[in-house]
Each structure stands twice: as structure tokens, then as C-alpha cells.
Design a protein around this motif. Structure first.
Motif, PDB file in Angstrom:
ATOM      1  N   ASN A  77       0.743  -1.099  -0.065  1.00 43.18           N
ATOM      2  CA  ASN A  77       0.062   0.015  -0.002  1.00 43.18           C
ATOM      3  C   ASN A  77       0.823   1.210  -0.096  1.00 43.18           C
ATOM      4  O   ASN A  77       0.188   2.534   0.386  1.00 43.18           O
ATOM      5  N   GLY A  78       2.155   1.287  -0.443  1.00 43.24           N
ATOM      6  CA  GLY A  78       2.962   2.484  -0.510  1.00 43.24           C
ATOM      7  C   GLY A  78       3.708   2.921   0.955  1.00 43.24           C
ATOM      8  O   GLY A  78       4.099   3.987   0.732  1.00 43.24           O
ATOM      9  N   ARG A 112      14.692   2.193   6.241  1.00 41.37           N
ATOM     10  CA  ARG A 112      15.755   1.432   5.838  1.00 41.37           C
ATOM     11  C   ARG A 112      16.021   0.882   4.295  1.00 41.37           C
ATOM     12  O   ARG A 112      16.680   1.055   3.518  1.00 41.37           O
ATOM     13  N   LEU A 113      14.571   0.570   3.982  1.00 44.99           N
ATOM     14  CA  LEU A 113      14.517  -0.194   2.740  1.00 44.99           C
ATOM     15  C   LEU A 113      14.209   0.807   1.480  1.00 44.99           C
ATOM     16  O   LEU A 113      14.283   0.596   0.294  1.00 44.99           O
ATOM     17  N   ASP A 114      13.269   1.820   1.931  1.00 42.96           N
ATOM     18  CA  ASP A 114      13.212   2.867   0.888  1.00 42.96           C
ATOM     19  C   ASP A 114      13.683   4.027   0.873  1.00 42.96           C
ATOM     20  O   ASP A 114      12.766   5.155   0.645  1.00 42.96           O
ATOM     21  N   SER A 173       3.409  14.318   1.491  1.00 43.59           N
ATOM     22  CA  SER A 173       2.916  13.888   2.620  1.00 43.59           C
ATOM     23  C   SER A 173       3.232  12.258   2.620  1.00 43.59           C
ATOM     24  O   SER A 173       2.646  11.785   1.232  1.00 43.59           O
ATOM     25  N   ILE A 174       3.614  11.598   3.537  1.00 49.56           N
ATOM     26  CA  ILE A 174       4.033  10.149   3.178  1.00 49.56           C
ATOM     27  C   ILE A 174       3.511   9.312   4.788  1.00 49.56           C
ATOM     28  O   ILE A 174       3.320   9.997   5.664  1.00 49.56           O
ATOM     29  N   THR A 175       3.630   7.896   4.749  1.00 52.37           N
ATOM     30  CA  THR A 175       3.525   7.191   5.817  1.00 52.37           C
ATOM     31  C   THR A 175       4.664   6.400   5.651  1.00 52.37           C
ATOM     32  O   THR A 175       5.189   5.763   4.773  1.00 52.37           O
TER      33      THR A 175
END
Length: 316
Positions: free
Chosen positions: A186-187, A192-194, A207-209
Motif C-alpha cells: 500500500n505504499g 531502511r528499505l525505501d 505527505s507520506i506514511t
């Protein structure tokens, strides 16, 4: 099978679960995935134990060839992504590569668990490649009272309380499993990974989660404002709590301290606008609703009926 790099020269054995290899003309520390042998020196909450000393000596012998020189090994990442991607993404807080080590076809990580040198260490998530094998190996070691599972091993030294630690690790692993199942599709971004995606979003002030670990809690205070550094040595994101002692923002601090730090859940979903501050991404925390125990959006569910658990600023 995960992505492998073969025929790497071991240059140093640090202890039972950490070695150094020559990779791309650089000496790299390896932190072996899903294992955690006991310590040879007192370290934070981990005591020096007889089992740790024995594991270190076993490792020194194991990585020595018949001529008395350090041997060569293959390493395997818990992913099938390209090598160059794995070398960037799969590193711990100190920058060490996280992987399995194979010597002459034997999985050393699995050997450590099966012979009782280490528990199946799932504090940061279970193995995608060897979960069943490692579970069975741990059960076998426990059934036969091998090393750390034998009370006599550490009878004359300190010991680690696995009765307390293992349920906590299992809780954290279940949270990571949910992130892999629901968050990633779901994004939701892992620090660490992204990290490249987070940097790009910060440059655009989007805006992000994110999914991150708050186990260490607030790491720095500047006046009344709190700072949390999350991520790794080279992939760091800062959470900023302005005027953290103020009644308006104090509940955020209370929640973090009581729910996520120490032996708490650790992992949390953080939502908010990410910006760049001194060349590092940063999210400002001003509302309890920015923290959630669950992925904000689940497959087949809208954000309005998602079972996400968020918090209300009016809660006491």
C-alpha cells in the motif's frame, strides 16, 4: 534462494555472529541475519556469558581452513533483488551487511541455531527464506538442551532471560510481518528499505506514511523540543516534536515512551509531511493521529473503514 555473492575472503572473526569479509576491495562487517549469539564483553543490556565466549571460539575455528588460514564464504541476502540493491538496503544501524553466511554449502546461521549457540532471533522480523528451518532448528536445540538452552552452560556467569525476550521478539516480528503483508503493497515506506523514495518525497515536501522503529525513544532534546532519530547510520530520518513538554504535545511523548520504547511495540506507522532539514528528511509530529499501530490502508478497504488504530488528541 536469495541473492548471493560468492567466494568472499573472511578477514576477521569478531565473535559468534559477526565476521568481516573482503568485498569489492573493501572490508565489510557482516551481521548475521536472524541469529544473536551471546556476548564476549558486557554490552548495554547484554551481559558477557560463558556461551558467548564459547560461541566466539567456535566461530574462530569454524572459519579457519585446514592450513590454519581464514576461509572463503558465500553470503546470501533475505531477498532476490539485484546485488547492488541488496548492498545498499540490507544494512543494520551500524552499517553492517545483514545476511546469511554459507561455507562449503552449509548455512552457518542455521548451524548456530541448531547447535544452540543462538536463538532464532526475530526481533527485526522473521526470515523470508529460512523461517521454517530456523523454527525447527531452535526447537531441536531446546529439546536437546544444547548450549544456551542448557542451564549449566552459563551456571558460573551471567545469562540472558529468553523467557522475557522471546515473547517480545515475537510481538515485533508479527508487526513486521503485517508491514510486509499490508504496508509495503500500500505504499508505506520503510526508512531502511525505501530511503531514496523518502528523500525524493522530502524534496517535494510530500505527505507520506513511514514504518519505523521507536525503540530508542527520544534521542536528543533541544530546549523543550524532542528529536527521534530513526533508521540506520547512512539512512536516517528525524522525527521532530516541537515544545514536547507543552500540554498540547506532551501526549505524543507519553505515548511514545509508554507504548513504543524499551520493551514496547517499537514499530509504528508515522504519517505526515516530510521535508529536508540539513540534508536529512524530517517529519514534524504535532498530532497523536500521526501515529498508528496498523497500516492506514488495507487491501480492499478504504481509509475510512480501515482497522487502523490511531490516537485522539483529547485522550488522557
Amino acid at each position: 534462494m536469495g541473492t548471493r555473492i560468492k567466494n568472499l575472503q573472511v578477514t576477521r572473526v569478531v565473535d559468534g555472529d559477526t565476521i568481516k569479509v573482503l568485498l569489492n576491495d573493501k572490508r565489510e562487517f557482516l551481521r548475521l541475519d536472524c541469529v544473536d549469539t551471546e556476548e564476549i564483553l558486557n554490552h548495554d543490556s547484554k551481559p558477557r556469558t560463558n556461551a558467548g565466549i564459547a560461541a566466539s571460539e567456535m566461530a574462530r575455528q569454524y572459519f579457519m581452513n585446514e592450513h590454519g588460514f581464514l576461509t572463503k564464504v558465500d553470503i546470501e541476502f533475505d531477498s532476490n533483488e539485484p546485488v547492488e540493491v541488496c548492498l545498499e538496503k540490507y544494512r543494520d544501524h551500524h552499517g553492517r551487511l545483514i545476511c546469511c553466511v554459507h561455507k562449503q554449502g552449509e548455512n552457518y546461521n542455521l548451524k548456530l541455531i541448531k547447535e544452540g549457540w543462538s536463538p532464532y532471533f526475530i526481533k527485526y522480523g522473521s526470515s523470508r527464506l529460512y523461517h521454517q528451518e530456523m523454527m525447527l532448528a531452535e526447537a531441536e536445540a531446546q529439546a536437546h538442551n544444547r548450549m544456551i538452552w542448557n542451564r549449566q552452560t552459563n551456571e558460573s556467569s551471567a545469562f540472558r532471560n529468553y523467557t522475557i525476550l522471546m515473547p517480545w521478539w515475537s510481538l515485533r516480528a508479527s508487526i513486521v510481518d503485517d508491514f510486509r503483508r499490508y504496508g509495503q503493497p500500500n505504499g508505506v515506506l520503510s526508512v531502511r528499505l525505501d530511503y531514496p523514495k523518502i528523500l525524493l518525497a522530502a524534496m517535494k515536501q510530500q505527505s507520506i506514511t513511514i514504518f519505523c522503529d521507536l525503540q530508542e525513544g527520544i534521542t536528543k532534546w533541544i530546549g523543550n523540543s524532542g528529536i527521534i532519530h530513526t533508521g540506520t547510520k547512512d539512512r536516517s530520518l528525524k522525527l521532530w516534536i516541537p515544545e514536547a513538554s507543552d500540554n498540547k504535545y506532551a501526549p505524543i511523548v507519553h505515548l511514545i515512551n509508554k507504548r513504543y520504547t524499551g520493551l514496547g511495540r517499537g514499530y509504528v506507522y508515522i504519517s505526515g509531511q516530510v521535508t529536508m532539514y540539513r540534508d536529512k528528511p524530517e517529519i514534524t509530529l504535532t498530532h497523536l493521529q500521526q501515529l498508528s499501530d496498523f497500516c492506514p490502508v488495507f487491501p480492499g478497504a478504504s481509509s475510512t473503514n480501515s482497522p487502523a488504530l490511531t490516537y485522539n488528541n483529547t485522550q488522557k
